[in-house]
Scaffold this motif. Structure first.
Motif, PDB file in Angstrom:
ATOM      1  N   THR A 104      13.248 -35.923  -8.233  1.00 28.61           N
ATOM      2  CA  THR A 104      13.615 -35.207  -9.486  1.00 28.61           C
ATOM      3  C   THR A 104      14.407 -34.132  -9.387  1.00 28.61           C
ATOM      4  N   ALA A 111      14.536 -32.009 -16.671  1.00 31.87           N
ATOM      5  CA  ALA A 111      13.813 -32.206 -15.545  1.00 31.87           C
ATOM      6  C   ALA A 111      14.467 -34.051 -15.443  1.00 31.87           C
ATOM      7  N   ARG A 112      14.555 -34.355 -14.333  1.00 33.32           N
ATOM      8  CA  ARG A 112      14.859 -36.325 -14.658  1.00 33.32           C
ATOM      9  C   ARG A 112      14.581 -36.308 -13.554  1.00 33.32           C
ATOM     10  N   GLN A 113      13.895 -37.929 -13.500  1.00 35.13           N
ATOM     11  CA  GLN A 113      13.537 -38.409 -12.132  1.00 35.13           C
ATOM     12  C   GLN A 113      15.253 -39.146 -12.062  1.00 35.13           C
ATOM     13  N   THR A 169      11.859 -33.882  -3.835  1.00 28.79           N
ATOM     14  CA  THR A 169      11.660 -34.611  -3.833  1.00 28.79           C
ATOM     15  C   THR A 169      10.239 -34.333  -2.408  1.00 28.79           C
TER      16      THR A 169
END
Lengths: 436, 252
Positions: A104, A111-113, A169
């Motif tokens: 992420t 936030a962005r995966q 991660t």
């Protein structure tokens, strides 16, 4: 030569009819070439971009159990699979060591995966050519924590070149970890969905975050010179490794089976490292199904058009023969042999067919350029997988033109045989007096 | 703080004065574990308030039941969402190293892991287990300090086991009761990832139990979760409670 001379004169004498007939052949050939080129172009576009960005034509993973008893793919610097791959693959094929993770990206409260791929920038020149950067530059050795982030994600997180971004991660063994990256470039979304599929970082730096050696890798990505036969090559490589007594994970019949095999792996009792091979075709079966469908459609269109050409040529020739009965009769009365009459008509039709093939080739080329020039705004949709920078790619192979041209010439010859043969049987006396 | 099921409890130590006297780098983690782990069943209701940046806080009420390893040979826990109605019946079942999530809509169980979060909060499934500081970490530094008004031992811990979520931890342990009031979790690269605070405790049947716990995400600004505990009981629970069948039945 004398047949050719007379045939040319006849073709020129009936300009309008000859051009119409050649035009019909040209149109048929153009459609056949365009559909085939489009089908191949779409597949090539997908195979090259998809594979170049996030996968290889053949992917090797080396599974083992970690200290925490997790099944992980991890190969050390000197893993023997590297030498085996070098032994098997040719000079034109490329072998890239890559490390991957899902993590992420976090910037402030956003936030962005994202899928993250660790590469060796200097060894992956092809990737440099494939990636189109909106801003910034390709990864450099000077900035080890550099990252190339997609435009979509950069915009979502409010980031630009020079900003820092955190990657949350886990190490391969599952321990929480954070990597601090410096944005070196923003990947433009010209390649649509593919553009935002992965972020690219230095493998050595990502390895630190994953808790493995800087020269280690989690996947081996193999890029073939002939990228159209990934499944067959993967099968051959599998057999090669099997003969070399390398421990392998069974090759699945389909994608679903692969999951079952992996699940079974966790329940079986084994140790050491077991390699899993997968082809791009296997991973993206649906794309290949679309490719097969498109190619099937192009063959179907070809058959229909060929049938039409066959009937059209045959009928036109019958009409021509009917109109030129007196002429045939006169030639026969002057001593022309039956065989010569047949030859004359066949040569005439072959001249028209050749003209049609030539025009068909040129119009296919022009049609392809026009189709390629159209920009499709399909970014971030499924269809963008088949476009290259918003354009449909046409794969014009000279061989496709030659093969289809030869087939058409042969069909025209075939279609001419019967009517030409009949013309030779005309009774000269009756023909001169126009008696049928 | 890690592992909140059995967890919520600190045994009221009758001998805390003695412990305070004997505490050292070598035994402090063992003593903390003893405080947090207990030998009986445990049940409670808790309210979980999750704060996410740019969004309204979400509140969930859950019932929680747990049983320590000593009773059945493996640690067990079961948590069921009671509110909001949209998530009602969603359940979490833990048996040893296996975790499942139950979705009442599809009536299906999916396998989960110790690292997965509970209802998209900052609490991991692993936080609902027993405390095992002594097995997983070793003390590399032990200093004294104050946490507000509380006189504490400040411990720097480094993982000695592969079975950990965080490579290093900083722990504030109250000198008086040997209860962990604050925990900071660090990544492998040394980045502070999460802070856990347990400021309020209650004593039931002679044992210390958390009343309020804060989980603060130190990476993503604005993310935090608060747990508030209610109706705590240490009564023996029926065996059938820790089964998939019970979860399925309770959601009907």
């Amino acid at each position: 030569m004398r047949y050719l001379h007379v045939a040319i004169k006849n073709v020129v004498r009936e300009k309008r009819r000859s051009l119409l007939l050649a035009g019909a052949i040209a149109f048929g050939l153009m459609v056949i070439i365009l559909v085939g080129s489009l089908a191949d172009g779409i597949m090539d576009s997908f195979i090259n971009h998809q594979a170049g960005m996030i996968s290889g034509h053949v992917v090797v993973k080396g599974y083992s159990y970690s200290a925490r008893d997790n099944l992980i793919s991890w190969m050390e610097k000197g893993d023997p699979i590297l030498q085996k791959a070098k032994d098997f693959f040719g000079e034109g094929d490329r072998i890239n060591r890559r490390s991957t993770t899902m993590g992420t990206f976090i910037s402030g409260s956003e936030a962005r995966q994202q899928f993250v791929m660790g590469i060796d920038p200097q060894l992956e020149e092809d990737l440099r050519d494939l990636l189109i950067l909106e801003e910034g530059q390709y990864l450099t050795d000077e900035e080890e924590s550099g990252i190339l982030l997609s435009k979509e994600i950069a915009e979502e997180l409010g980031l630009k070149t020079g900003d820092s971004v955190l990657l949350k991660t886990r190490t391969l063994d599952g321990v929480n970890n954070v990597g601090d990256f410096l944005i070196q470039g923003i990947i433009a979304d010209d390649l649509g969905t593919v553009s935002s599929m992965a972020a690219f970082v230095h493998r050595s730096y990502l390895n630190e975050v994953l808790g493995i050696g800087s020269e280690d890798f989690t996947e081996l990505h193999l890029f073939l010179e002939d990228s159209r036969s990934t499944d067959a090559v993967t099968g051959d490589f599998y057999k090669f490794l099997e003969n070399e007594n390398v421990a392998l994970v069974e090759r699945p019949e389909n994608r679903q089976k692969r999951q079952e095999i992996l699940a079974r792996l966790t329940t079986e009792n084994w140790s050491g490292i077991r390699y899993q091979l997968s082809s791009l075709e296997e991973t993206f079966t649906f794309v290949y199904v679309i490719g097969v469908f498109l190619n099937g459609t192009s063959v179907l269109i070809m058959l229909i058009l060929m049938g039409i050409i066959l009937v059209g040529i045959s009928n036109t020739l019958r009409m021509m023969i009917f109109e030129r009965r007196k002429e045939i009769g006169t030639m026969r009365a002057l001593g022309m042999q039956r065989g010569s009459v047949v030859k004359l008509f066949i040569v005439e039709m072959q001249i028209i067919a050749l003209l049609g093939v030539f025009l068909g080739g040129i119009s296919a080329l022009l049609g392809g350029l026009i189709i390629h020039s159209i920009t499709f705004d399909l970014n971030h949709t499924f269809f963008s997988l088949f476009l290259y920078r918003g354009h449909l790619t046409m794969s014009f192979l000279p061989m496709r033109f030659v093969v289809n041209g030869v087939i058409i010439m042969f069909l025209v010859w075939l279609a001419s045989l019967l009517p030409a043969g009949k013309s030779a049987k005309i009774d000269p006396a009756k023909a001169i007096h126009n008696i049928s | 703080m890690r592992r909140l099921t059995l967890f919520l409890i600190a045994i009221y130590s009758l001998s805390f004065i003695l412990v305070a006297q004997d505490v050292s780098e070598n035994n402090i983690l063992e003593l903390v574990d003893e405080k947090l782990n207990f030998q009986s069943d445990f049940s409670c209701q808790f309210t979980m308030v999750t704060y996410r940046a740019g969004a309204e806080p979400s509140t969930q009420k859950m019932s929680l039941f747990s049983r320590p390893e000593e009773i059945d040979g493996e640690e067990k826990f079961l948590a069921i969402v009671m509110k909001p109605d949209i998530d009602k019946g969603t359940g979490y079942l833990g048996q040893g190293d296996n975790y499942w999530i139950y979705d009442p809509e599809s009536r299906r169980f999916s396998h989960s892991s110790a690292r997965d979060t509970v209802q998209d909060s900052d609490v991991n499934n692993d936080d609902l287990g027993t405390a095992d500081f002594n097995t997983d970490y070793k003390v590399v530094q032990m200093t004294e300090g104050m946490l507000g008004q509380i006189d504490c031992w400040i411990l720097d811990l480094v993982a000695i086991s592969d079975n950990v979520d965080y490579q290093s931890i900083k722990l504030w342990v109250g000198k008086k009761e040997l209860l962990p009031y604050k925990e900071q979790d660090f990544s492998l690269t040394g980045t502070l990832m999460r802070t856990v605070l347990a400021p309020k405790w209650t004593v039931i049947e002679g044992k210390y139990i958390y009343r309020q716990v804060f989980f603060v995400d130190e990476i993503k600004r604005g993310n935090r979760t608060i747990l508030l505990f209610d109706n705590v009981s240490l009564n023996t629970l029926p065996d059938h409670l820790f089964t998939k069948a019970y979860l399925e039945g309770s959601s009907r």
